[in-house]
Design a protein around this motif. Sequence first.
Motif, PDB file in Angstrom:
ATOM      1  N   MET A 112     -95.062  11.374  -2.750  1.00 49.38           N
ATOM      2  CA  MET A 112     -94.063  12.317  -2.239  1.00 49.38           C
ATOM      3  C   MET A 112     -92.978  11.562  -1.464  1.00 49.38           C
ATOM      4  N   ILE A 113     -91.733  11.956  -1.664  1.00 49.53           N
ATOM      5  CA  ILE A 113     -90.632  11.266  -0.972  1.00 49.53           C
ATOM      6  C   ILE A 113     -90.347  11.993   0.326  1.00 49.53           C
ATOM      7  N   LEU A 114     -90.400  11.269   1.435  1.00 51.96           N
ATOM      8  CA  LEU A 114     -90.228  11.900   2.745  1.00 51.96           C
ATOM      9  C   LEU A 114     -88.778  12.312   2.975  1.00 51.96           C
ATOM     10  N   SER A 115     -87.864  11.441   2.539  1.00 53.30           N
ATOM     11  CA  SER A 115     -86.457  11.733   2.790  1.00 53.30           C
ATOM     12  C   SER A 115     -85.663  11.091   1.681  1.00 53.30           C
ATOM     13  N   PRO A 116     -84.569  11.695   1.252  1.00 55.01           N
ATOM     14  CA  PRO A 116     -83.839  11.090   0.150  1.00 55.01           C
ATOM     15  C   PRO A 116     -83.341   9.698   0.497  1.00 55.01           C
ATOM     16  N   SER A 117     -82.784   9.527   1.667  1.00 53.80           N
ATOM     17  CA  SER A 117     -82.227   8.203   1.923  1.00 53.80           C
ATOM     18  C   SER A 117     -81.773   8.014   3.361  1.00 53.80           C
ATOM     19  N   TYR A 118     -81.947   6.770   3.821  1.00 53.87           N
ATOM     20  CA  TYR A 118     -81.408   6.352   5.122  1.00 53.87           C
ATOM     21  C   TYR A 118     -80.547   5.123   4.878  1.00 53.87           C
ATOM     22  N   ASP A 119     -79.643   4.843   5.809  1.00 56.64           N
ATOM     23  CA  ASP A 119     -78.924   3.566   5.718  1.00 56.64           C
ATOM     24  C   ASP A 119     -79.929   2.438   5.955  1.00 56.64           C
ATOM     25  N   VAL A 120     -80.716   2.607   7.029  1.00 53.96           N
ATOM     26  CA  VAL A 120     -81.612   1.523   7.445  1.00 53.96           C
ATOM     27  C   VAL A 120     -82.994   2.063   7.778  1.00 53.96           C
ATOM     28  N   CYS A 121     -84.016   1.343   7.279  1.00 48.66           N
ATOM     29  CA  CYS A 121     -85.399   1.632   7.693  1.00 48.66           C
ATOM     30  C   CYS A 121     -85.867   0.427   8.513  1.00 48.66           C
ATOM     31  N   ILE A 122     -86.404   0.665   9.703  1.00 45.21           N
ATOM     32  CA  ILE A 122     -86.853  -0.451  10.554  1.00 45.21           C
ATOM     33  C   ILE A 122     -88.375  -0.381  10.687  1.00 45.21           C
ATOM     34  N   ILE A 123     -89.039  -1.484  10.340  1.00 39.43           N
ATOM     35  CA  ILE A 123     -90.506  -1.525  10.478  1.00 39.43           C
ATOM     36  C   ILE A 123     -90.838  -2.126  11.840  1.00 39.43           C
ATOM     37  N   GLY A 124     -91.443  -1.328  12.721  1.00 36.11           N
ATOM     38  CA  GLY A 124     -91.854  -1.811  14.043  1.00 36.11           C
ATOM     39  C   GLY A 124     -90.859  -1.438  15.119  1.00 36.11           C
ATOM     40  N   ALA A 125     -91.319  -0.648  16.096  1.00 36.54           N
ATOM     41  CA  ALA A 125     -90.466  -0.298  17.247  1.00 36.54           C
ATOM     42  C   ALA A 125     -90.982  -1.028  18.473  1.00 36.54           C
ATOM     43  N   GLY A 126     -91.040  -2.369  18.366  1.00 33.89           N
ATOM     44  CA  GLY A 126     -91.352  -3.187  19.530  1.00 33.89           C
ATOM     45  C   GLY A 126     -90.045  -3.573  20.200  1.00 33.89           C
ATOM     46  N   ASP A 169    -103.570  11.024   5.819  1.00 34.71           N
ATOM     47  CA  ASP A 169    -104.022  10.077   4.796  1.00 34.71           C
ATOM     48  C   ASP A 169    -103.301  10.231   3.454  1.00 34.71           C
ATOM     49  N   GLN A 170    -102.098  10.782   3.496  1.00 33.89           N
ATOM     50  CA  GLN A 170    -101.305  10.969   2.278  1.00 33.89           C
ATOM     51  C   GLN A 170    -100.321   9.811   2.096  1.00 33.89           C
ATOM     52  N   PRO A 171    -100.249   9.227   0.896  1.00 39.43           N
ATOM     53  CA  PRO A 171     -99.263   8.155   0.683  1.00 39.43           C
ATOM     54  C   PRO A 171     -97.843   8.716   0.698  1.00 39.43           C
ATOM     55  N   LYS A 172     -96.958   8.033   1.390  1.00 38.29           N
ATOM     56  CA  LYS A 172     -95.568   8.499   1.487  1.00 38.29           C
ATOM     57  C   LYS A 172     -94.609   7.324   1.337  1.00 38.29           C
ATOM     58  N   GLN A 173     -93.343   7.658   1.156  1.00 39.60           N
ATOM     59  CA  GLN A 173     -92.319   6.613   1.012  1.00 39.60           C
ATOM     60  C   GLN A 173     -91.119   6.909   1.899  1.00 39.60           C
ATOM     61  N   ILE A 174     -90.461   5.842   2.305  1.00 38.24           N
ATOM     62  CA  ILE A 174     -89.135   5.980   2.939  1.00 38.24           C
ATOM     63  C   ILE A 174     -88.193   5.116   2.116  1.00 38.24           C
ATOM     64  N   ARG A 175     -87.086   5.693   1.691  1.00 31.96           N
ATOM     65  CA  ARG A 175     -86.092   4.923   0.942  1.00 31.96           C
ATOM     66  C   ARG A 175     -84.881   4.668   1.822  1.00 31.96           C
ATOM     67  N   ALA A 176     -84.381   3.435   1.754  1.00 27.62           N
ATOM     68  CA  ALA A 176     -83.227   3.078   2.586  1.00 27.62           C
ATOM     69  C   ALA A 176     -82.432   1.976   1.904  1.00 27.62           C
ATOM     70  N   SER A 177     -81.145   1.902   2.226  1.00 26.71           N
ATOM     71  CA  SER A 177     -80.307   0.843   1.642  1.00 26.71           C
ATOM     72  C   SER A 177     -80.760  -0.531   2.137  1.00 26.71           C
ATOM     73  N   LEU A 178     -81.259  -0.563   3.378  1.00 20.75           N
ATOM     74  CA  LEU A 178     -81.717  -1.841   3.942  1.00 20.75           C
ATOM     75  C   LEU A 178     -83.004  -1.618   4.734  1.00 20.75           C
ATOM     76  N   THR A 179     -83.985  -2.510   4.549  1.00 25.03           N
ATOM     77  CA  THR A 179     -85.209  -2.463   5.353  1.00 25.03           C
ATOM     78  C   THR A 179     -85.199  -3.654   6.316  1.00 25.03           C
ATOM     79  N   ILE A 180     -85.261  -3.358   7.607  1.00 23.72           N
ATOM     80  CA  ILE A 180     -85.317  -4.435   8.613  1.00 23.72           C
ATOM     81  C   ILE A 180     -86.777  -4.601   9.028  1.00 23.72           C
ATOM     82  N   VAL A 181     -87.282  -5.817   8.828  1.00 24.64           N
ATOM     83  CA  VAL A 181     -88.693  -6.082   9.121  1.00 24.64           C
ATOM     84  C   VAL A 181     -88.804  -6.665  10.532  1.00 24.64           C
TER      85      VAL A 181
END
Length: 457
Positions: free
Chosen positions: A1-15, A148-160
């Motif tokens: 299932m797609i959570l959201s159509p699109s973001y400019d940026v997806c950031i992994i980790g809010a440290g 426990d459901q698999p999900k996705q986030i789509r974005a133009s850029l993923t910042i790790v």
Amino acid sequence: MILSPSYDVCIIGAGVAGSAMAAYLGKNGKKVVVIEKNLAEMDRILGELLQPGGVQMLRKMGIESSLENIDAQPVIGYGMFLDGKSFQIGYKAEKGLTGFGFRNGKFVQSLRSILFTLPNVTVIEAAANSFIEENGEIKGINFTDSADQPKQIRASLTIVSDGALSIFRPSLSKSEKKVTGYFLGLVLENCDLPYPNHGHVIMSGTSPVLLYPITSTGTRALIDFQGEQAPRMGEELKQHLLTKIGAIIPESAKPSYMNAVNAGKYKVFPNHRLPANPVLKKGAVLLGDSLNMRHPLTGAGMTAAFSDCYNLGNCLLEVKDWWNSMEIELAIKKFYDTKTKQTGSINILADALYGVMTSQDLKEACFSYLKQGGLKASEPVSILSTLSRDKHMLQRHFFAVAFHGAGNILRAKSGKAKLKRSYRMIRDAVNIISPLLMSEKPGLGMKSLLKIARKIF
Ligand SMILES: Cc1cc2nc3c(=O)[nH]c(=O)nc-3n(C[C@H](O)[C@H](O)[C@H](O)COP(=O)(O)OP(=O)(O)OC[C@H]3O[C@@H](n4cnc5c(N)ncnc54)[C@H](O)[C@@H]3O)c2cc1C
């Protein structure tokens, strides 16, 4: 299932890095989603001393308010300790900037709280599992939600920015992290520091100890353990802390240090070295500890991360078309290409100073060099404070320390041994700094100079 159509940026980790990056891009109108595996306040021994240069970066990104209401303590300079002697060096007060000591968990929560005020930033509590990769391009991430459901986030850029133990680093970096030792952390209650509101570097003994205030009543002690094995908890470790380390702790701080050791609430964390060596890949970029790590002795990891956030943020804010992956790739390339200008001196100083701690002669040389005051103290401290990022000035002072120490040995000792000892010290200095300079894109002139130095020593 797609959570959201699109973001400019997806950031992994809010440290430290991810939160600051999300706030900077969010404040500047980008549509950002942040995925963080644990939004609760963390109790960590790392990231608790922010250098004035890091405060300056927060100011530039408009998020300096993150230092308010967390009982942060101003840090205005350093106290240096070696074999019963000590002196103090103040930071050069520039634009009203000081450093700050605080609890890492409180600071990160404060950064995160900014995100919740930004309507175009979404924060999700979940662990990212893997990239969505299509035709060699990263298009976002896969994660599993709380049901426990698999999900996705789509974005133009993923910042790790998933930190030191990043699981996403391997496909984006040519470097592998190396454990250079461990820090054991304690909190000293109501500690009477010899130099209030200063970082304390205790160079006596076999490995360095750091002390700095992190709350109005608490002082962080970090004790270094060299090698790839973590110190083993137990009675032997406690005795080592009470006797060997206890002996080098300044007198006024000893009672609270001993209490903390006896209370036994230690935390241990590995220290890493990871030169920045990224692989350019469409759709993703590394940031923070997932990209680059250095020894935490100089307390500059967060400043390096914030400098990278500011630099990357500015490259990305120039992107006009967020559907154009080529334009985003060029922004990432510009960030990687210019990184060493911002953080090269931070990386070199941290690992070089840690190297100095392994040699008694170099420690004495460093202590006596800085003690002379004037530019011999203020310029190195401006690099330590990260207000200056001048690599050439750093190299100049590093070699000046070695030659100053060699001069001291030649003057103080007699016989042939003194020549051998001063030669050995300069050779050690060359061996310490050469690989560090080589990791930070040296110019042709520096490369040739290092080649000659290594031939002589
Ligand atoms: C012992 C020690 C002491 C230090 N002391 C200092 C100091 O005094 N001053 C200083 O400036 N620097 C210090 N540093 C360095 C500093 O802590 C780091 O450089 C800084 O925290 C890096 O920030 P980061 O955002 O990259 O990583 P982190 O702050 O660790 O953030 C990573 C975030 O990613 C999240 N995450 C991880 N995996 C996933 C996933 N799969 N999905 C979603 N989220 C995920 C984590 O939960 C975390 O919130 C120290 C380091 C060490 C080891």
